[in-house]
Design a protein around this motif. Structure first.
Motif, short mmCIF file in Angstrom:
data_model
loop_
_atom_site.label_atom_id
_atom_site.label_comp_id
_atom_site.label_asym_id
_atom_site.label_seq_id
_atom_site.Cartn_x
_atom_site.Cartn_y
_atom_site.Cartn_z
N THR A 166 -2.33 -7.66 5.72
CA THR A 166 -3.04 -7.92 5.27
C THR A 166 -2.87 -6.34 4.68
O THR A 166 -2.77 -5.74 3.25
CB THR A 166 -4.17 -8.36 5.63
N ILE A 167 -2.89 -5.10 5.16
CA ILE A 167 -3.12 -3.58 4.74
C ILE A 167 -1.79 -2.99 4.46
O ILE A 167 -1.93 -1.83 3.81
CB ILE A 167 -4.06 -3.44 5.96
N ILE A 168 -0.69 -2.94 5.72
CA ILE A 168 0.51 -2.37 5.90
C ILE A 168 1.64 -2.44 4.51
O ILE A 168 1.52 -3.56 4.18
CB ILE A 168 0.94 -2.25 6.94
N LYS A 169 1.44 -1.67 3.23
CA LYS A 169 2.38 -2.08 2.43
C LYS A 169 3.99 -1.88 2.51
O LYS A 169 4.49 -2.79 2.40
CB LYS A 169 2.19 -0.76 1.00
N ASN A 170 3.79 -0.72 3.68
CA ASN A 170 5.78 -1.00 3.58
C ASN A 170 5.79 -0.82 5.42
O ASN A 170 6.02 0.18 6.32
CB ASN A 170 6.89 0.14 2.52
N LEU B 191 -2.37 9.37 5.18
CA LEU B 191 -1.58 8.87 4.40
C LEU B 191 -1.83 7.63 3.38
O LEU B 191 -1.66 7.28 2.87
CB LEU B 191 -1.38 7.49 5.92
N ILE B 192 -3.41 7.83 3.43
CA ILE B 192 -3.61 7.01 1.97
C ILE B 192 -3.58 8.02 0.75
O ILE B 192 -3.33 6.83 -0.64
CB ILE B 192 -5.26 6.87 1.92
N ASN B 193 -3.80 9.13 0.75
CA ASN B 193 -2.89 9.84 -0.78
C ASN B 193 -1.42 9.18 -0.55
O ASN B 193 -0.81 9.44 -2.01
CB ASN B 193 -3.44 11.02 -0.85
N LYS B 194 -1.50 8.89 0.43
CA LYS B 194 0.67 8.67 0.01
C LYS B 194 0.69 7.71 -0.50
O LYS B 194 2.45 7.27 -0.61
CB LYS B 194 1.36 9.14 0.98
N GLY B 195 -0.47 6.34 0.29
CA GLY B 195 -0.30 5.52 -0.52
C GLY B 195 0.18 4.39 0.12
O GLY B 195 0.89 2.92 0.11
N TYR B 196 0.31 4.57 1.54
CA TYR B 196 1.14 3.41 2.77
C TYR B 196 0.10 2.30 2.97
O TYR B 196 0.72 1.65 3.79
CB TYR B 196 0.63 4.71 4.19
N PHE B 197 -1.25 2.18 2.42
CA PHE B 197 -1.80 1.17 2.29
C PHE B 197 -1.72 -0.24 0.71
O PHE B 197 -1.87 1.16 0.07
CB PHE B 197 -2.82 1.10 2.64
#
Length: 341
Positions: free
Chosen positions: A233-237, A277-283
């Motif tokens: 649900t939460i991890i983009k890549n 990590l949030i700033n990098k868009g990992y979620f």
């Protein structure tokens, strides 16, 4: 890399300011000097200071403190460069020392020199000095010794890593002029180093058994828990996140079983890593079904559950201090190299 010159910061601004402990006896300084842990070079230096001998216990205590911190700084830098995985990382460590750590301390010391009006003439040998003049002479001696040591460190790093410099090296004359608006002392205070006793660095582990057995898991690693979002649900890549977790493990933050190692001070660092990590868009920004927004607190809870820790307090603190997060990230090459998602 721990190369922030904390002792120098204490001398300039905190508990070791020599003008704030002028009432400490020579006997106490002598005892404190004996209690200092000796530190030895791991690599033969190119330069050393040719400076008047410290004739009081206070001067001896401070010069030893300054010397040992310089040795630790260089040992840590040499170790970081040796352990670097490629030339870019090596250049990063050298560039950081020459453009951030040392310039900051040089500027801060110049500020103290100006505010306290310390002059070299104050510590030159004289007869008939009052007790107040002797105190001032000690203070001036200590701060000027630190000034020349910082210049020496700058020259030492340039000399050690000429192929890793990102900009033209500064001459001794240029360093003194840039930071203190003065010409370099004649004769020079910075001279060729004599042979130093060396101690070997702890052997670098190419790959520990634990490191070799770590496998990033692109799935949940713990039983479901109410209020905690799932990995999918939460991890983009997943692949990119797995690469991050491998580096998180290599950096000593988690063990093979995804447990946070909780070393001293690491909760603050982990909070900065979460926010980076949030700033990098990992979620993912929203969860489906339902198209519900995924907030930062949900990400923190997911990561805390994954790494068996609780950094709620630290996360809230650093979420309101983006400059502190950026400053920490800048000191960690592996974090600066994380790609965006």
């Amino acid at each position: 890399m721990s190369t922030e010159l904390d002792i120098y910061n204490r001398i300039l601004f905190l508990d070791l300011r020599p003008w704030m402990i002028s009432n400490v006896s020579e006997m106490k300084f002598k005892q404190d000097l004996n209690d200092l842990e000796k530190t030895y070079y791991q690599v033969q230096p190119s330069f050393e200071l040719s400076f008047p001998n410290p004739l009081s216990s206070k001067r001896k205590y401070y010069t030893a403190h300054i010397d040992y911190e310089a040795i630790r700084f260089l040992n840590n830098l040499h170790k970081a460069v040796e352990e670097a995985v490629n030339d870019n990382e090596k250049k990063y460590h050298v560039h950081w020392a020459l453009t951030r750590t040392l310039p900051q301390k040089l500027k801060e010391l110049a500020q103290v020199l100006n505010e306290r009006q310390y002059q070299e003439e104050q510590y030159q040998p004289k007869t008939g000095l009052s007790s107040q003049d002797k105190v001032l002479a000690d203070e001036s001696f200590i701060i000027h010794y630190l000034k020349h040591e910082l210049v020496r460190l700058y020259m030492e790093i340039q000399e050690a890593y000429p192929s890793l410099l990102k900009q033209d090296p500064l001459t001794e004359e240029e360093i003194y002029y840039t930071y203190f608006e003065q010409t370099a002392p004649q004769p020079s205070v910075i001279v060729e180093a004599t042979k130093k006793p060396l101690t070997k660095a702890a052997p670098i582990k190419p790959d520990s058994v634990e490191a070799s057995t770590f496998q990033p898991i692109s799935n949940d690693v713990r039983p479901e828990k109410k209020g905690i979002l799932t990995f999918s649900t939460i991890i983009k890549n997943p692949n990119r996140f797995g690469s991050f977790e491998s580096k998180l493990h290599e950096s000593g933050y988690i063990d093979n079983d995804y447990n946070f190692t909780n070393k001293h001070g690491a909760k603050n660092e982990l909070a900065c890593i979460y926010l980076h990590l949030i700033n990098k868009g990992y979620f993912n920004k929203r969860q489906f079904p339902g198209n519900k927004e995924i907030k930062d607190v949900a990400i923190r809870k997911f990561l805390d559950h994954r790494y068996a820790t609780d950094i709620d307090k630290q996360f809230r603190t650093y979420r309101n201090d983006p400059d502190a997060v950026a400053d920490y990230v800048d000191t960690q090459f592996w974090l600066t190299q994380l790609p965006n998602c």
